[in-house]
Structures are given as structure tokens and as C-alpha cells.
Design an enzyme around this catalytic site. Sequence first.
Site, PDB file in Angstrom:
ATOM      1  CB  CYS A 140     -41.553 -23.163   2.401  1.00 22.52           C
ATOM      2  SG  CYS A 140     -42.229 -23.746   0.832  1.00 22.52           S
ATOM      3  CG  HIS A 220     -38.689 -26.410  -1.654  1.00 20.10           C
ATOM      4  ND1 HIS A 220     -39.516 -26.941  -2.612  1.00 20.10           N
ATOM      5  CD2 HIS A 220     -39.523 -25.876  -0.726  1.00 20.10           C
ATOM      6  CE1 HIS A 220     -40.792 -26.732  -2.272  1.00 20.10           C
ATOM      7  NE2 HIS A 220     -40.817 -26.086  -1.137  1.00 20.10           N
TER       8      HIS A 220
HETATM    9  N1  LIG Z   1     -46.781 -27.732   2.874  1.00 22.63           N
HETATM   10  C1  LIG Z   1     -45.903 -26.812   2.555  1.00 22.63           C
HETATM   11  O1  LIG Z   1     -44.842 -27.144   2.059  1.00 22.63           O
HETATM   12  C2  LIG Z   1     -46.170 -25.391   2.817  1.00 22.63           C
HETATM   13  C3  LIG Z   1     -47.443 -24.869   2.787  1.00 22.63           C
HETATM   14  N2  LIG Z   1     -47.634 -23.535   2.957  1.00 22.63           N
HETATM   15  C4  LIG Z   1     -48.961 -22.958   2.894  1.00 22.63           C
HETATM   16  O2  LIG Z   1     -49.666 -23.305   4.097  1.00 22.63           O
HETATM   17  C5  LIG Z   1     -51.061 -23.450   3.815  1.00 22.63           C
HETATM   18  C6  LIG Z   1     -51.493 -24.819   4.302  1.00 22.63           C
HETATM   19  O3  LIG Z   1     -50.763 -25.798   3.584  1.00 22.63           O
HETATM   20  P1  LIG Z   1     -50.562 -27.264   4.138  1.00 22.63           P
HETATM   21  O4  LIG Z   1     -50.495 -27.283   5.619  1.00 22.63           O
HETATM   22  O5  LIG Z   1     -49.443 -27.853   3.367  1.00 22.63           O
HETATM   23  O6  LIG Z   1     -51.897 -27.943   3.672  1.00 22.63           O
HETATM   24  P2  LIG Z   1     -52.505 -29.330   4.186  1.00 22.63           P
HETATM   25  O7  LIG Z   1     -53.413 -29.791   3.117  1.00 22.63           O
HETATM   26  O8  LIG Z   1     -51.428 -30.230   4.660  1.00 22.63           O
HETATM   27  O9  LIG Z   1     -53.350 -28.892   5.464  1.00 22.63           O
HETATM   28  C7  LIG Z   1     -54.498 -28.104   5.373  1.00 22.63           C
HETATM   29  C8  LIG Z   1     -55.506 -28.617   6.389  1.00 22.63           C
HETATM   30  O10 LIG Z   1     -56.640 -27.775   6.377  1.00 22.63           O
HETATM   31  C9  LIG Z   1     -57.812 -28.594   6.356  1.00 22.63           C
HETATM   32  N3  LIG Z   1     -58.924 -27.832   5.802  1.00 22.63           N
HETATM   33  C10 LIG Z   1     -59.416 -27.825   4.550  1.00 22.63           C
HETATM   34  N4  LIG Z   1     -60.460 -26.974   4.463  1.00 22.63           N
HETATM   35  C11 LIG Z   1     -60.625 -26.432   5.689  1.00 22.63           C
HETATM   36  C12 LIG Z   1     -61.527 -25.502   6.232  1.00 22.63           C
HETATM   37  N5  LIG Z   1     -62.476 -24.925   5.499  1.00 22.63           N
HETATM   38  N6  LIG Z   1     -61.419 -25.166   7.542  1.00 22.63           N
HETATM   39  C13 LIG Z   1     -60.456 -25.726   8.323  1.00 22.63           C
HETATM   40  N7  LIG Z   1     -59.586 -26.635   7.846  1.00 22.63           N
HETATM   41  C14 LIG Z   1     -59.666 -26.978   6.549  1.00 22.63           C
HETATM   42  C15 LIG Z   1     -57.401 -29.813   5.560  1.00 22.63           C
HETATM   43  O11 LIG Z   1     -58.247 -30.902   5.844  1.00 22.63           O
HETATM   44  C16 LIG Z   1     -55.980 -30.026   6.091  1.00 22.63           C
HETATM   45  O12 LIG Z   1     -55.982 -30.766   7.296  1.00 22.63           O
HETATM   46  C17 LIG Z   1     -51.213 -23.177   2.314  1.00 22.63           C
HETATM   47  O13 LIG Z   1     -51.489 -21.810   2.131  1.00 22.63           O
HETATM   48  C18 LIG Z   1     -49.821 -23.496   1.759  1.00 22.63           C
HETATM   49  O14 LIG Z   1     -49.544 -22.850   0.568  1.00 22.63           O
HETATM   50  C19 LIG Z   1     -46.596 -22.691   3.272  1.00 22.63           C
HETATM   51  C20 LIG Z   1     -45.329 -23.160   3.367  1.00 22.63           C
HETATM   52  C21 LIG Z   1     -45.007 -24.547   3.071  1.00 22.63           C
HETATM   53  O1  LIG Z   2     -45.172 -22.471  -0.674  1.00 23.39           O
HETATM   54  C1  LIG Z   2     -44.635 -23.474  -1.097  1.00 23.39           C
HETATM   55  O2  LIG Z   2     -43.928 -23.557  -2.233  1.00 23.39           O
HETATM   56  P1  LIG Z   2     -43.741 -22.355  -3.292  1.00 23.39           P
HETATM   57  O3  LIG Z   2     -43.007 -21.258  -2.586  1.00 23.39           O
HETATM   58  O4  LIG Z   2     -42.886 -22.978  -4.348  1.00 23.39           O
HETATM   59  O5  LIG Z   2     -45.092 -21.915  -3.819  1.00 23.39           O
HETATM   60  C2  LIG Z   2     -44.875 -24.725  -0.365  1.00 23.39           C
HETATM   61  O6  LIG Z   2     -43.806 -25.617  -0.533  1.00 23.39           O
HETATM   62  C3  LIG Z   2     -46.166 -25.292  -0.866  1.00 23.39           C
HETATM   63  O7  LIG Z   2     -45.945 -25.598  -2.186  1.00 23.39           O
HETATM   64  P2  LIG Z   2     -47.057 -26.341  -3.019  1.00 23.39           P
HETATM   65  O8  LIG Z   2     -47.868 -25.267  -3.695  1.00 23.39           O
HETATM   66  O9  LIG Z   2     -46.266 -27.143  -3.989  1.00 23.39           O
HETATM   67  O10 LIG Z   2     -47.852 -27.178  -2.062  1.00 23.39           O
END
Ligand SMILES: NC(=O)C1=CN([C@@H]2O[C@H](COP(=O)(O)OP(=O)(O)OC[C@H]3O[C@@H](n4cnc5c(N)ncnc54)[C@H](O)[C@@H]3O)[C@@H](O)[C@H]2O)C=CC1
Ligand SMILES: O=C(OP(=O)(O)O)[C@H](O)COP(=O)(O)O
Length: 361
Positions: A140, A220
Amino acid sequence: MIRVGVNGYGTIGKRVADAVDAQPDMELVGVAKTQPNFEAHTAVQRGYSMYAAIPERMPLFAEAGIDAEGAVDEMVADADVVVDCTPSGIGADNKALYESHDTPAVFQGGEDADIGDVSFVARANYDDALGADYVRAVSCNTTGLSRIVAPLEEEYGVEKVRATLVRRGGDPGQNSRGPINDILPDPIDIPSHHGPDVRTIFPDLKIDTLGLKVPATLMHVHSLNVTLEDDVTAAHVRQLLEAESRVFVISEGMGIDGAGKLKDFAHDAGRPRGDLWENCVWGESIAVEGRDLYLFQAIHQESDVIPENVDAIRAMTESASKAESVATTDEYLGVGITGDPSGFGGEDRSDRVPGTELADD
Ligand SMILES: NC(=O)C1=CN([C@@H]2O[C@H](COP(=O)(O)OP(=O)(O)OC[C@H]3O[C@@H](n4cnc5c(N)ncnc54)[C@H](O)[C@@H]3O)[C@@H](O)[C@H]2O)C=CC1
Ligand SMILES: O=C(OP(=O)(O)O)[C@H](O)COP(=O)(O)O
């Protein structure tokens, strides 16, 4: 139709699924989840086919009243592209599954840059992902920085970027995260990982970044100082940024003085989940001193990468040019806000192509 599967249905995955489902040229094969929690039930209510990410857990879905279509490998086999939205590091573990089915995949910013052939932000390097099998939609913060650097680089040339990133401590549902009441230099190493990550998009860019974490879940906030190669005026920069569909320049009269009111604005305007897919730049903060540009922007961590994931799918399948993909994504998702609240969402900006028709200073 491009058939898309979403593996991992959390913060990012559920938004990617909705965005894919809204596109006229894409079909959502289904979503894969590890457990039949509330998000699984809402996915089913939305009409999405459910797959068990952990095959042995199929019976748990049945017990919870969810008719899973099958296990994740069936979804992967059936999809033209999978978007992996699993937690950081799990995507790397999943890559072998996608490779075994010869299914291209989009990974997220939590994965290492070398997981994909390309690190991707549509505004900056769409064409690099044309025909690629594995693409990483960057984080992000990296997306937010890249969307500002791209037009500045094109219009004026960028000598150096310095950014301080005030990062939210966790997402709204992440109650396991702190700090509860603290302000942490995080990462404490300088520069933070964000600068090198932006260089996966702009390899020659000079950029230093510092990070902090604060006890907020909303967004952020970045404080930016960009030394440009040309003398510019604040008005000219503002006009440049206003022409970007994925940048919302907050006008002075809106009374939006922080991330809290930005989120209120998004909810009031009917944005799904209160999402803000655009960088939110405070117009008043755009200031220029010689060749030094300063501004503040807020980045909605849960949603700014969503349009980028959709564009990555089109680039990988070579089904649209950059301009066509960005326009389609923006129209069907509803991206685009002008300073005038009546212009909220999906307006036609075809006459506001970046870099053209900028008024003289
Ligand atoms: N939340 C944020 O602010 C942002 C996250 N990201 C990236 O996106 C990715 C996902 O992050 P989020 O959505 O925040 O995480 P999250 O924890 O909200 O969602 C991940 C989901 O994947 C599931 N999961 C876990 N193991 C799994 C598996 N083996 N197979 C299928 N599903 C599984 C979890 O139960 C959960 O529902 C990460 O790489 C993160 O760094 C990127 C931009 C922003
Ligand atoms: O990619 C993100 O932040 P980052 O660019 O600061 O690593 C997302 O906000 C996820 O951050 P987190 O690693 O705090 O879950």
C-alpha cells in the site's frame, strides 16, 4: 472472460474478489478460505463459490452450512489467473501450487520482490507486466508513493524523494496488533524498507524513507519532500495531481482535516467498506520552495492496491492496454474523486490526461 480465483479472503482478498466480480471482462471462479468464519458466510451471500484452502477442512465448511465447491487446487486449475491474498510469506509457499497447474498468479506486497517477474503499479510500469506469469502488486505504501512519483518524474524529473511514513498500527480487525498507546520508530532502521521497495518500480530513483507506527487503524499518512529537476509552482503541481484518476486532491472547502474525516467522507459517499482507492493529498499542503516540493497524503492501506491487482490481471493476460485497463477498472470500481464532492466516483477524466493541457503557471 478472464477467469480469476482469489486465494486468501481477508482484508485484501475480499476487496479483490469484489473488484474482479465488478469487471465486465472478468469472472470470479471463486475464493479460497482456511476456515468457515463470518467472511466465508458473507462471500457465499455475495454468490461467490467457496473453496477450502486446506483440503482436510472441507468437512468444517459443511458443518457450518457452507457448500464448498472443492479444494483450492481445483480453483487454481479452473482459473486463468489466481490472485494470492494470503498473509506475508504464505504466497511464496503457494507459488509451487500455481506453477504445478501452470496458472499465472498475482502476489501481494508482503512477499519478497523476487517472487514475481515484475513488481507492479499500473500508473508506473503496466507494460512491464504484459504477458508475465508472476507479478507482485506492491504494498500500500509503495503504491501510494509510486503514484505520486510517476507524474512528477514525467512532468518535471525527480532528483530525490524523502518521505516520512506515519503508519497505522494495524487494520481495524487486527486487535492482536499494538501499539496500544505509543509512537514507535518502525522500522527503526533508516532508511526503511519502503524506499528500496519503490525502487523495484523506479530502479534509478533516489529515495530515502523513514517509518513510524502510531496507534491508529484508519490510514497511513505520508509527509513528502521531493526535489524536482525543474522550477515549479505549487499551483502547477496541484493541477498535475488533480489530473490523476487515482489521486484525490482534497480541496480546502471540504473540511477534511485528517484521516478520520476522510473515512467519514468515504462512508457518507457510499464507498463499499469506506474504501478510498485513491491517494488522498491535502491540496493546502502542496507547497514549493525553489525545486523542493512538499505535501501530505493519506493512504488507505486496505484498499489502494485493489485497482492495481485488477490491472495486473489484464496486463498478464495481455487483454488490454494500460489506458484501457485503468479506465475500465476505474469505471467499474468507481475510482475517481475530484475536489468537488459532486464529482465523487467514476467520472469521465478522458479530457484530463496527465501531462497534457496543464495551464501555464
Ligand atoms: N492489510 C494491508 O494493509 C495490506 C496488506 N497487503 C499485503 O496483502 C497480503 C494479505 O494481507 P491481508 O489481506 O492484510 O491479510 P489478512 O490476514 O487480512 O488476510 C489473509 C487471509 O488469508 C488467509 N490465509 C492464511 N493462510 C492461508 C492459506 N494457506 N491459504 C489461503 N488462505 C490463507 C487468512 O485466514 C486470511 O483470511 C500480505 O502480503 C500483505 O502484506 C498489501 C497492502 C496493504
Ligand atoms: O504493506 C503494508 O505496509 P508497508 O508498506 O508499511 O509494509 C500494509 O499496510 C501492511 O502492513 P503490515 O505489515 O503492517 O500489515
